[in-house]
Motif scaffolding. Sequence first.
Motif, PDB file in Angstrom:
ATOM      1  N   GLY A 178       0.800  -1.223   0.000  1.00 23.53           N
ATOM      2  CA  GLY A 178       0.000   0.000   0.000  1.00 23.53           C
ATOM      3  C   GLY A 178       0.830   1.269   0.000  1.00 23.53           C
ATOM      4  O   GLY A 178       1.973   1.282  -0.450  1.00 23.53           O
ATOM      5  N   ALA A 179       0.223   2.347   0.529  1.00 20.66           N
ATOM      6  CA  ALA A 179       0.928   3.622   0.599  1.00 20.66           C
ATOM      7  C   ALA A 179       1.994   3.509   1.678  1.00 20.66           C
ATOM      8  O   ALA A 179       1.683   3.249   2.837  1.00 20.66           O
ATOM      9  CB  ALA A 179      -0.048   4.746   0.924  1.00 20.66           C
ATOM     10  N   THR A 180       3.242   3.689   1.300  1.00 19.86           N
ATOM     11  CA  THR A 180       4.340   3.424   2.229  1.00 19.86           C
ATOM     12  C   THR A 180       5.642   3.991   1.692  1.00 19.86           C
ATOM     13  O   THR A 180       5.660   4.600   0.617  1.00 19.86           O
ATOM     14  CB  THR A 180       4.473   1.893   2.444  1.00 19.86           C
ATOM     15  OG1 THR A 180       5.425   1.647   3.459  1.00 19.86           O
ATOM     16  CG2 THR A 180       4.913   1.185   1.169  1.00 19.86           C
ATOM     17  N   GLN A 181       6.696   3.792   2.447  1.00 18.83           N
ATOM     18  CA  GLN A 181       8.010   4.245   1.995  1.00 18.83           C
ATOM     19  C   GLN A 181       9.049   3.189   2.320  1.00 18.83           C
ATOM     20  O   GLN A 181       8.953   2.539   3.359  1.00 18.83           O
ATOM     21  CB  GLN A 181       8.346   5.554   2.718  1.00 18.83           C
ATOM     22  CG  GLN A 181       9.670   6.135   2.312  1.00 18.83           C
ATOM     23  CD  GLN A 181       9.741   7.641   2.544  1.00 18.83           C
ATOM     24  OE1 GLN A 181       8.749   8.260   2.901  1.00 18.83           O
ATOM     25  NE2 GLN A 181      10.904   8.214   2.338  1.00 18.83           N
ATOM     26  N   GLY A 182      10.026   2.999   1.444  1.00 15.79           N
ATOM     27  CA  GLY A 182      11.036   1.985   1.723  1.00 15.79           C
ATOM     28  C   GLY A 182      12.147   1.976   0.691  1.00 15.79           C
ATOM     29  O   GLY A 182      12.341   2.946  -0.049  1.00 15.79           O
ATOM     30  N   ASN A 183      12.870   0.867   0.669  1.00 21.75           N
ATOM     31  CA  ASN A 183      13.945   0.692  -0.307  1.00 21.75           C
ATOM     32  C   ASN A 183      13.347   0.153  -1.593  1.00 21.75           C
ATOM     33  O   ASN A 183      12.596  -0.821  -1.581  1.00 21.75           O
ATOM     34  CB  ASN A 183      14.976  -0.303   0.227  1.00 21.75           C
ATOM     35  CG  ASN A 183      15.579   0.166   1.541  1.00 21.75           C
ATOM     36  OD1 ASN A 183      16.205   1.214   1.600  1.00 21.75           O
ATOM     37  ND2 ASN A 183      15.360  -0.599   2.612  1.00 21.75           N
ATOM     38  N   LEU A 184      13.716   0.785  -2.698  1.00 23.55           N
ATOM     39  CA  LEU A 184      13.121   0.385  -3.973  1.00 23.55           C
ATOM     40  C   LEU A 184      13.856  -0.806  -4.580  1.00 23.55           C
ATOM     41  O   LEU A 184      15.055  -0.739  -4.861  1.00 23.55           O
ATOM     42  CB  LEU A 184      13.141   1.568  -4.949  1.00 23.55           C
ATOM     43  CG  LEU A 184      12.630   1.296  -6.361  1.00 23.55           C
ATOM     44  CD1 LEU A 184      11.163   0.863  -6.358  1.00 23.55           C
ATOM     45  CD2 LEU A 184      12.797   2.544  -7.239  1.00 23.55           C
ATOM     46  N   CYS A 185      13.118  -1.896  -4.771  1.00 22.73           N
ATOM     47  CA  CYS A 185      13.653  -3.082  -5.450  1.00 22.73           C
ATOM     48  C   CYS A 185      12.765  -3.384  -6.649  1.00 22.73           C
ATOM     49  O   CYS A 185      11.642  -2.890  -6.740  1.00 22.73           O
ATOM     50  CB  CYS A 185      13.625  -4.296  -4.531  1.00 22.73           C
ATOM     51  SG  CYS A 185      14.671  -4.145  -3.081  1.00 22.73           S
ATOM     52  N   ILE A 186      13.274  -4.208  -7.545  1.00 14.97           N
ATOM     53  CA  ILE A 186      12.458  -4.666  -8.667  1.00 14.97           C
ATOM     54  C   ILE A 186      12.376  -6.191  -8.525  1.00 14.97           C
ATOM     55  O   ILE A 186      13.394  -6.865  -8.362  1.00 14.97           O
ATOM     56  CB  ILE A 186      13.065  -4.281 -10.026  1.00 14.97           C
ATOM     57  CG1 ILE A 186      13.429  -2.775 -10.071  1.00 14.97           C
ATOM     58  CG2 ILE A 186      12.123  -4.653 -11.167  1.00 14.97           C
ATOM     59  CD1 ILE A 186      12.279  -1.801 -10.008  1.00 14.97           C
ATOM     60  N   ALA A 187      11.125  -6.696  -8.594  1.00 13.29           N
ATOM     61  CA  ALA A 187      10.909  -8.100  -8.240  1.00 13.29           C
ATOM     62  C   ALA A 187      11.446  -9.069  -9.287  1.00 13.29           C
ATOM     63  O   ALA A 187      11.907 -10.149  -8.952  1.00 13.29           O
ATOM     64  CB  ALA A 187       9.430  -8.348  -8.012  1.00 13.29           C
ATOM     65  N   ASP A 188      11.369  -8.694 -10.541  1.00 18.46           N
ATOM     66  CA  ASP A 188      11.739  -9.659 -11.578  1.00 18.46           C
ATOM     67  C   ASP A 188      12.635  -8.965 -12.607  1.00 18.46           C
ATOM     68  O   ASP A 188      12.858  -7.759 -12.524  1.00 18.46           O
ATOM     69  CB  ASP A 188      10.457 -10.206 -12.238  1.00 18.46           C
ATOM     70  CG  ASP A 188      10.699 -11.542 -12.937  1.00 18.46           C
ATOM     71  OD1 ASP A 188      11.871 -11.934 -13.112  1.00 18.46           O
ATOM     72  OD2 ASP A 188       9.703 -12.185 -13.327  1.00 18.46           O
ATOM     73  N   SER A 189      13.092  -9.708 -13.589  1.00 16.61           N
ATOM     74  CA  SER A 189      13.982  -9.148 -14.597  1.00 16.61           C
ATOM     75  C   SER A 189      13.198  -8.500 -15.735  1.00 16.61           C
ATOM     76  O   SER A 189      12.000  -8.729 -15.893  1.00 16.61           O
ATOM     77  CB  SER A 189      14.882 -10.252 -15.144  1.00 16.61           C
ATOM     78  OG  SER A 189      15.785  -9.737 -16.100  1.00 16.61           O
ATOM     79  N   TRP A 190      13.863  -7.674 -16.512  1.00 18.55           N
ATOM     80  CA  TRP A 190      13.327  -7.091 -17.745  1.00 18.55           C
ATOM     81  C   TRP A 190      14.450  -7.152 -18.771  1.00 18.55           C
ATOM     82  O   TRP A 190      15.623  -7.247 -18.403  1.00 18.55           O
ATOM     83  CB  TRP A 190      12.849  -5.648 -17.497  1.00 18.55           C
ATOM     84  CG  TRP A 190      13.968  -4.756 -17.057  1.00 18.55           C
ATOM     85  CD1 TRP A 190      14.689  -3.902 -17.828  1.00 18.55           C
ATOM     86  CD2 TRP A 190      14.554  -4.698 -15.734  1.00 18.55           C
ATOM     87  NE1 TRP A 190      15.670  -3.300 -17.070  1.00 18.55           N
ATOM     88  CE2 TRP A 190      15.610  -3.773 -15.801  1.00 18.55           C
ATOM     89  CE3 TRP A 190      14.283  -5.339 -14.522  1.00 18.55           C
ATOM     90  CZ2 TRP A 190      16.403  -3.474 -14.691  1.00 18.55           C
ATOM     91  CZ3 TRP A 190      15.075  -5.032 -13.417  1.00 18.55           C
ATOM     92  CH2 TRP A 190      16.110  -4.111 -13.505  1.00 18.55           C
ATOM     93  N   PRO A 191      14.131  -7.090 -20.058  1.00 16.06           N
ATOM     94  CA  PRO A 191      15.167  -7.369 -21.060  1.00 16.06           C
ATOM     95  C   PRO A 191      16.364  -6.421 -21.048  1.00 16.06           C
ATOM     96  O   PRO A 191      17.467  -6.814 -21.414  1.00 16.06           O
ATOM     97  CB  PRO A 191      14.409  -7.245 -22.390  1.00 16.06           C
ATOM     98  CG  PRO A 191      12.975  -7.502 -22.044  1.00 16.06           C
ATOM     99  CD  PRO A 191      12.776  -6.969 -20.664  1.00 16.06           C
TER     100      PRO A 191
END
Length: 647
Positions: free
Chosen positions: A456-469
């Motif tokens: 939800g609405a929050t703040q934290g460390n930005l990660c990306i869950a999966d890969s992209w090309p």
Amino acid sequence: MSEPQIFPVPQDWARRAYADENAYRKMYEASIDNPEGFWREHGQRIDWIKPYTKVKNVSYDKGDLHIRWFEDGTLNASANCIDRHLAHRADKVAIIWEGDEPTDDKKITYRELHEEVCKFANVLKAQGIKKGDRVTIYMPMIPEAAYAMLACARIGAVHSVVFGGFSPDSLAGRIEDCASNCVITADEGVRGGRKIPLKANTDKALEKCPDVKSVIVVKRTGGDVAMKDGRDVWYEEAKAKVGADCPPEEMNAEDPLFILYTSGSTGKPKGVMHTTGGYMVYTSMTHHYVFDYHDDDVYWCTADVGWVTGHSYILYGPLANGATTLMFEGVPTYPSPSRSWEVCDKHGVNIFYTAPTALRALMREGEGPVKKTSRKSLRLLGSVGEPINPEAWLWYYNVVGEGRCPIVDTWWQTETGGILISPLPGATALKPGSATLPFFGIKPVLVDNEGKELEGATQGNLCIADSWPGQMRTVYGDHQRFIDTYFSQFPGKYFTGDGCRRDEDGYYWITGRVDDVLNVSGHRMGTAEVESALVAHAKVAEAAVVGYPHDIKGQGIYAYVTLNVGEEPSEELRKELVQWVRSEIGPIASPDLIQWAPGLPKTRSGKIMRRILRKIAENDFSNLGDTSTLADPGVVNDLIDNRQNKS
Ligand code: WTA
């Protein structure tokens, strides 16, 4: 916090854009629900020599970390940027070059680009460069920089572009790290009326790089430079000896396309490695949707090709899409602060993409220099490189765009290859200061410091869950460093190093780096790099570098310096140290403020407490936290009393 203003999608944009809100939502969902199927389809937007049958082969598992896209396909990046347009767009302008002086410009069609790149490629071959070799490019913003990059791609050599503002030492380090044996440079560069001694810098760098066998020198100014027999060749002379026929080399999708060095929180810069297939698919697709590029548009990205923005959004993305891309040699304030807008009027620029730091510098000059230009060709504005403060956003929107042009605030990184979070102009309502929503296939997650996913609405460390090309594949020559840097802190995810807030509408607001990386005028700089330059000076015992808020640069560089016993602080020494860092790394690393620190706040185990140094540099010591664990709590008071940023 007051509710931000919302700018809805203009009707005409929703109608003409490639994606309206509905289309964006549908495509986004499809890309997340079935990444394999989504990219199998969209991978076909570029030309393959041998089509891929496999789409994605990725593991973020630390023990077996690998990222492969379209791995059994073959292609050539330069053929995608040039040859495939020859049938329909041979006479279309590929590159508009605008020189440092307003009287100096040039247009290069796709047909001419083809010839130039083939010849450059043949010059490289004549120098003995072959597939897989690393070629270092240290060039000003002239068309030959683009030819050189595409020529490398054409023969399968891996380019490593080093920004022309870097010092000989920085250049040498990058040449050595990737064991490159060829350098392409120019006699001198020209920016804002000033000359940059690129060849002389190269000569200095090469004193440390005996393995470099050939230096190709493009003539830009005709200035006097030394040429070393048997090593250095003039490009024009070499070009006169080769033909214009050079078939593109067939490359595997996962063959390296380029290495680009970028700063991290520790150690020396990392060679970010990108490969061919996924990168071309991703940069062309993001360029198409984020800038809503249509065939007759004139597109201008103001970056330098020495940065990833120049790679992905001056060169590869736009050219893969058959675009007309403008390449500017100069600076936005020369000869006057109207220059950017004059260039827009002169060439009928429709899409303009720049960095907040440039906007803030222009903002300071007031509306006058903008208003005396027409800018009626502009349809879309873009921002990249650092968070854009709402004031600068609104100025860009209201003054530059006259309330008519959406702004795409694009968040991404050297590592990501292309844009990951950004509005699409026909689909996304805008909020000043927010990069808004993820691109197709991108799944951002916010985690707390323990790695717990936050909803939800929050703040934290930005990660990306999966890969992209478009994702980087490794740190050149150091796969373990790749794993440690991006996949260790939060296992199973790519960690960006950025902090981020997500609001009730699911919009992302990048808050800046959470590691020891500074963002100075949109350029990444590791505090560790500046520190190690400072301590390399004979009079310096110790140094700690932090960022502080800076009106124009976003962040300024604040250095605490402890001198060797017996050395006295002085104005002269302060200047000497600034000059020293400039010559060790380059002008972008110049400390803005230096504070003489008799001691640095350290824990009893000797670790520098950067949090405290950051607070003092920010001129905020209301909340220094617990200083009782310091070895010598007294040093903090001294640092506060002698702080340099009293604004
Ligand atoms: C920052 C440049 C906020 C961020 C393309 C990131 C941004 C770093 C934005 C990467 C943006 C880039 N809003 N912050 N729109 N774009 N950044 O590798 O901290 O030079 O991690 O790539 O710049 O910088 P890099």
